[in-house]
Design an enzyme around this catalytic site. Structure first.
Site, PDB file in Angstrom:
ATOM      1  N   LEU A  57      -9.149 -10.950  12.660  1.00 43.54           N
ATOM      2  CA  LEU A  57      -8.184  -9.880  12.962  1.00 43.54           C
ATOM      3  C   LEU A  57      -8.370  -9.342  14.378  1.00 43.54           C
ATOM      4  CD1 LEU A  57      -7.847  -7.429   9.918  1.00 43.54           C
ATOM      5  CD2 LEU A  57      -6.033  -8.643  11.083  1.00 43.54           C
TER       6      LEU A  57
ATOM      7  N   GLU B  26      -3.283   1.176   7.924  1.00 47.45           N
ATOM      8  CA  GLU B  26      -2.973   1.726   9.250  1.00 47.45           C
ATOM      9  C   GLU B  26      -3.986   1.257  10.288  1.00 47.45           C
ATOM     10  OE1 GLU B  26      -0.332   3.006  10.306  1.00 47.45           O
ATOM     11  OE2 GLU B  26       0.576   3.126   8.325  1.00 47.45           O
TER      12      GLU B  26
ATOM     13  N   TRP C 208       0.808  -1.207   0.000  1.00 48.62           N
ATOM     14  CA  TRP C 208       0.000   0.000   0.000  1.00 48.62           C
ATOM     15  C   TRP C 208       0.852   1.272   0.000  1.00 48.62           C
ATOM     16  CZ3 TRP C 208       0.421  -3.575   3.830  1.00 48.62           C
ATOM     17  CH2 TRP C 208       1.121  -3.184   4.964  1.00 48.62           C
TER      18      TRP C 208
ATOM     19  N   ASP D  70       3.751   5.818  18.305  1.00 42.61           N
ATOM     20  CA  ASP D  70       3.139   4.567  18.763  1.00 42.61           C
ATOM     21  C   ASP D  70       4.050   3.950  19.829  1.00 42.61           C
ATOM     22  OD1 ASP D  70       5.263   3.549  17.368  1.00 42.61           O
ATOM     23  OD2 ASP D  70       4.097   2.128  16.180  1.00 42.61           O
TER      24      ASP D  70
ATOM     25  N   CYS E 282      21.410  -3.804  21.174  1.00 37.34           N
ATOM     26  CA  CYS E 282      22.273  -2.639  21.438  1.00 37.34           C
ATOM     27  C   CYS E 282      23.653  -2.787  20.805  1.00 37.34           C
ATOM     28  CB  CYS E 282      22.421  -2.403  22.937  1.00 37.34           C
ATOM     29  SG  CYS E 282      20.839  -2.120  23.736  1.00 37.34           S
TER      30      CYS E 282
ATOM     31  N   CYS F 192      23.228   6.715  23.140  1.00 33.72           N
ATOM     32  CA  CYS F 192      21.951   6.332  23.759  1.00 33.72           C
ATOM     33  C   CYS F 192      22.068   6.430  25.281  1.00 33.72           C
ATOM     34  CB  CYS F 192      21.595   4.899  23.349  1.00 33.72           C
ATOM     35  SG  CYS F 192      20.205   4.250  24.272  1.00 33.72           S
TER      36      CYS F 192
ATOM     37  N   TYR G 152      -2.145   9.140  16.122  1.00 36.75           N
ATOM     38  CA  TYR G 152      -1.149   8.273  15.483  1.00 36.75           C
ATOM     39  C   TYR G 152      -1.540   7.984  14.026  1.00 36.75           C
ATOM     40  CZ  TYR G 152       1.048   4.178  13.701  1.00 36.75           C
ATOM     41  OH  TYR G 152       1.692   3.328  12.853  1.00 36.75           O
TER      42      TYR G 152
HETATM   43  S1  SF4 Z   1      18.468   2.919  21.059  1.00 36.65           S
HETATM   44 FE1  SF4 Z   1      19.635   2.436  22.902  1.00 36.65          FE
HETATM   45  S2  SF4 Z   1      18.419   0.907  23.963  1.00 36.65           S
HETATM   46 FE2  SF4 Z   1      17.663   1.004  21.858  1.00 36.65          FE
HETATM   47  S3  SF4 Z   1      18.801  -0.615  20.786  1.00 36.65           S
HETATM   48 FE3  SF4 Z   1      19.933   1.322  20.511  1.00 36.65          FE
HETATM   49  S4  SF4 Z   1      21.426   1.318  22.188  1.00 36.65           S
HETATM   50 FE4  SF4 Z   1      19.905  -0.198  22.709  1.00 36.65          FE
END
Ligand code: SF4
Length: 351
Positions: free
Chosen positions: A84, A41, A28, A142, A203, A212, A124
């Site tokens: 659904l 959506e 879509w 979201d 991570c 992060c 959203y």
């Molecule tokens: S944004 Fe941060 S918490 Fe999320 S996967 Fe990356 S390092 Fe990990």
């Protein structure tokens, strides 16, 4: 450029670089067909892409545009939605199609505000539709986006409070890429779904990991914060599966509320109420030895404990009650049943 702007640019650019459209085929999106984007959506709320795709394809085959959907009867729309779940989505979609069809020339709304005036379209969905279809810079928010933002920016505001919603919404709208809003929105949602997952985020291979804050502060498991845990209400239901050799009785649930507009067996608050109904309407007595099938069933906000009594009679009579229908067993698959009923009939027919 200050440090805050640098971090936002880093976040936006790395995310867009990371994203490779085409990894997850979404038919879509390429077409820019507003009806397809809107429908997808709505279907994707609470449903995974791979689960919804066959439903999407079947639905657009039967209802190829907003006008064919607007003209259909609700029962048929629900039938195409069957399986659904969250049927309120289908009823709202149908109502909204009627409202769009009534607009001058039947054109779809353009702005987020107009979309949000339609039933079933919240911020959203309106942001997703207007960014994907018209390229407007409206940021989606979201569960995936909340999680990515909370972790990367180390935000400890609970996401389920009005203050949290304002903080996250402002940040999301400052981050969105003005030139490629659709791409950015898709990137951040996919990133949350596949890399920054609720449990075991990736991570070590994350392109955002060196800045992060959740990772640097060892806060991944704590973020995003919630002010309360959902407390599921308990709900007990007694069903009567009254049938003869060929037929059974079904009842259509009211349009509003849980499983609205779907079919189920006659339901009661308990065995005593059911026994009275059988006596008053059918002059039948529930055998003292009757042993119900017990089913536990979870909905988002409810935990259901159902008992279903199967009572076979010689000849079942029709009940003069609007929502009650006498159905031949062969026709049962034609009726849109809710998930608990499907569970029961699967048990019943396997015995
Ligand atoms: S944004 Fe941060 S918490 Fe999320 S996967 Fe990356 S390092 Fe990990």
């Amino acid at each position: 450029m200050n440090k805050e702007t640098d971090v936002k640019n880093y976040f936006r650019e790395r995310l867009i670089e990371w994203y490779e459209p085409g990894d997850r085929p979404m038919p879509w999106k390429e077409s820019k067909n507003i009806y397809h984007i809107w429908l997808s959506e709505i279907m994707l709320q609470q449903t995974r892409v791979d689960q919804m795709l066959p439903y999407f394809e079947r639905f657009v085959k039967r209802f190829p545009d907003v006008h064919s959907l607007a003209e259909a009867v609700e029962d048929e729309v629900l039938k195409y939605w069957e399986g659904l779940g969250y049927y309120r989505r289908a009823r709202n979609l149908h109502k909204a199609a009627g409202l769009i069809a009534e607009r001058a020339e039947g054109d779809a709304p353009q702005s987020m505000k107009e979309w949000m005036e339609l039933p079933g379209v919240g911020p959203y969905t309106a942001a997703a539709i207007t960014s994907f279809a018209y390229g407007q810079p409206n940021a989606v928010l979201d569960g995936n986006v909340f999680r990515v933002l909370a972790r990367f920016f180390g935000l400890d505001v609970p996401i389920d409070t009005s203050q949290g919603k304002i903080v996250f919404s402002k940040l999301a709208n400052r981050l969105i890429c003005q030139k490629k809003p659709a791409l950015y929105n898709q990137a951040i949602m996919d990133f949350g779904a596949t890399v920054c997952k609720p449990a075991n985020p990736l991570c070590s291979s994350c392109p955002l990991s060196d800045q992060c804050l959740a990772r640097l502060g060892n806060l991944i498991a704590e973020l995003p914060l919630r002010s309360r845990l959902p407390n599921k209400k308990k709900w007990k239901i007694t069903y009567c599966h009254l049938h003869d050799h060929h037929n059974l009785l079904l009842v259509r649930r009211p349009s509003e509320g849980v499983w609205g507009g779907l079919y189920e067996l006659p339901a009661f608050s308990g065995k005593r109420e059911m026994a009275k109904w059988m006596r008053d309407i059918f002059d039948l007595k529930l055998p003292g030895t009757a042993d119900p099938v017990r089913i536990r069933h979870e909905l988002t906000h409810r935990q259901i404990e159902a008992e279903v009594f199967s009572v076979r009679v010689k000849k079942l009579k029709e009940v003069k009650k609007e929502s009650c229908v006498l159905v031949s067993s062969k026709m049962l698959p034609k009726f849109a049943l809710h998930s608990l009923m499907k569970k029961y009939f699967a048990i019943f027919t396997s015995d």
